[in-house]
Design an enzyme around this catalytic site. Structure first.
Site: not given
Length: 572
Positions: A33-34, A73, A134, A336-337
């Protein structure tokens, strides 16, 4: 004797099925994540240690032009699981909000959307999601679980249905930074004007009115403070399958628990095909790391968290090796990004990652927001040490997993991802993505074009976020960049870049510097029109009504009077 042919046919059929299962790979899909593309050693980081992830890259293929389908997300994960731009499933908003911030919201990934887990499950795969979801939970009651991972093909779930918010850990501040949205200058001028008019006897303000205003302000302030106190109890929820087991969850050793859950799942399914989606809570804020990893990096708690992620990946791969499953398992790792550049601690420390040479970060469609790591490893099937510079998308995993699992890519809907195997195995040199479309919520923000007869990769922006400070590459005034009027600058003609020559997106092209400027934009506009004609209207799952907190949807492990608290996770 009459039954002999039937028995032979049955044995032959059983043997064919066993052979088919033996030829189908297992899947371990890992999403951090991130995580910034520049946070990994194999993508150029020299100060963070990621030996296990680097080894994955050495043993497989590294994608250097791997693009997330959205810079936030919720829409990115929806696209990843379905192989479709999030606007097709309605996983986009119309305003500022682009993700879920309440567990008791009614929006989520619609049940008619097909994920790669659903299709793999139909082929006999055991499936599990461990970590962050999420993509919604409930629709009409607090236990209908209409958006639960089990609705989308996952037999087993151990994780959180929302995200790891700052509010989930004491001392990490809050994501609800209302102070950033209060128009202090306007209020100050207004109050000063009223005071001057009152002192000049132009208007008369009664003391009772002033007292009522002060009481109202104090009440609202108290209400907001109370909201911040109870928020983690209602929204930081750990579930095992359909049962809440920890509310609020304890993050300190959560990665260790999740890693053990993942290795146990692999061990239970050693004799059958499986798909494991391991979705890290790290390195999203609030940052955390287990005791063994604290202080191990030169980059504070963020670096410690990256080190723990790398350890966890190593544990999962080691389990595959110990069980002699490695050569029959496709392992994929991504983010995810891009890294969230605006993240700072309550004391001002940097809590975001590094996007390498790429501009800006999470919540933007500049390269730093959507160019993410992409590593695929499958010994004996994917060449070792490969590097592919062609544009690819996180949506491509859908078609890749579906076909390898023995299923068919759905023909009753638009699928935007493409099977990667021909590219990974060197049977083709070009990506199937001629165009990629970049949305910011429901708004088409930019287009990427890789012409078949050129080495250029063109990218056109129809609008760009207004950074603060203006000479920066982030939106520190709002914590994330928004897509709505007042927060963006529109461009006509669009800003045009050639990423093959300018990967940092530092110098927009003009008709003077690019002779084919107008022809390029015209070709991209034609592609936009074709794409838009393929998008069917879908209800926004991130509309205001779908993201607001609804008390009747609130999952509660105990009772509201106890703020729903419980600690029932046997792993903790």
């Amino acid at each position: 004797m009459k039954c002999l042919p039937s028995c032979l046919l049955l044995l032959l059929g059983t043997g064919c099925m066993s052979l088919l299962e033996a030829n189908r790979p297992n899947f371990v899909v890992i999403m951090v994540d991130d995580l910034g593309i520049g946070d990994l050693g194999c993508y150029g980081n020299k100060t963070l240690r990621t030996p296990h992830i680097d080894r994955l890259a050495q043993e497989g293929v590294q994608l250097t032009h791997h693009i997330a389908a959205a810079p936030l997300c919720t829409p990115s994960r929806a696209a990843f699981l379905t192989g479709r731009y999030p606007i097709r499933s309605g996983m986009v908003g119309h305003g500022r909000i682009g993700v879920y911030i309440f567990t008791a919201a009614s929006g989520g990934l619609p049940s008619h959307e097909l994920t790669f887990a659903t299709l793999a499950k139909q082929q006999g795969y055991e499936t599990a999601l461990i970590g962050k979801w999420h993509l919604g939970l409930n629709c009409e009651s607090n236990d209908d679980h209409c958006h639960h991972p089990s609705t989308h093909g996952f037999d087993h779930f151990y994780g959180i249905t929302m995200t790891n918010m700052r509010d989930c850990q004491q001392g990490h501040g809050t994501v609800f930074q209302i102070r950033k949205y209060i128009p202090y200058s306007t209020l100050g001028i207004g109050l000063l004007s009223v005071a001057v008019l009152h002192c000049g006897s132009v208007i008369a303000i009664r003391r009772r009115l002033m007292v009522m205003l002060l009481v109202a302000m104090a009440f609202l302030a108290g209400l907001f403070a109370g909201f911040l106190v109870i928020y983690p109890y209602f929204n930081c929820v750990l579930m095992r399958d359909h049962r809440v087991v920890e509310q609020p969850f304890v993050s300190e050793n959560l990665t260790q628990r999740m890693t053990q859950e993942a290795t146990d799942f692999i061990q239970r399914n050693v004799a059958k095909p499986f798909l494991l989606f391991f979705s890290f809570l790290q390195v999203h804020t609030a940052l955390f790391a287990s005791v063994l990893f604290r202080g191990t990096s030169h980059h504070g708690i963020y670096g410690d968290a990256v080190h723990e992620v790398d350890w966890s990946v190593g544990q999962i791969v080691q389990t595959l090796e110990q069980l002699s499953l490695r050569e029959n398992t496709l392992v994929y790792l991504t983010s995810d990004q891009g890294a969230h550049l605006e993240e700072t601690s309550a004391t001002g420390g940097v809590h975001g990652g590094w996007n390498g040479i790429y501009k800006a970060g999470k919540s933007t469609n500049w390269e730093g927001g959507i160019r993410v790591p992409g590593i695929l490893s499958w010994p004996g099937k994917i060449p070792r040490g490969g590097q592919i510079d062609e544009p690819t998308s996180n949506m491509d995993l859908f078609a890749t997993v579906v076909r390898l699992s023995g299923a068919q890519v759905p023909q009753d809907r638009e699928i935007d991802g493409h099977d990667l195997m021909d590219l990974l195995q060197g049977r083709v040199a070009r990506s199937k993505h001629e165009f990629l479309f970049h949305y910011c919520n429901m708004y088409l923000n930019a287009v990427r074009w890789r012409p078949g007869n050129s080495s250029s990769v063109w990218k056109a922006f129809y609008f760009t976020p207004n950074f603060f400070p203006e000479d920066g590459t982030a939106c520190f005034h709002t914590h994330v960049c928004f897509c709505t009027p007042g927060y963006v600058t529109y461009h006509d003609p669009p800003l045009l870049f050639d990423l093959s020559r300018d990967p940092t997106e530092s110098t927009p092209l003009t008709p003077d510097t690019e002779p084919t400027f107008s022809a390029i934009l015209a070709a991209m506009q034609e592609a936009v029109q074709r794409h838009k004609s393929s998008v069917k209207p879908a209800e926004s799952q991130l509309s205001l009504t779908n993201v607001l907190w609804k008390p009747w949807l609130q999952p509660c492990c105990s009772t509201p009077s106890r703020l729903c608290q419980c600690q029932q996770d046997l792993r903790n």
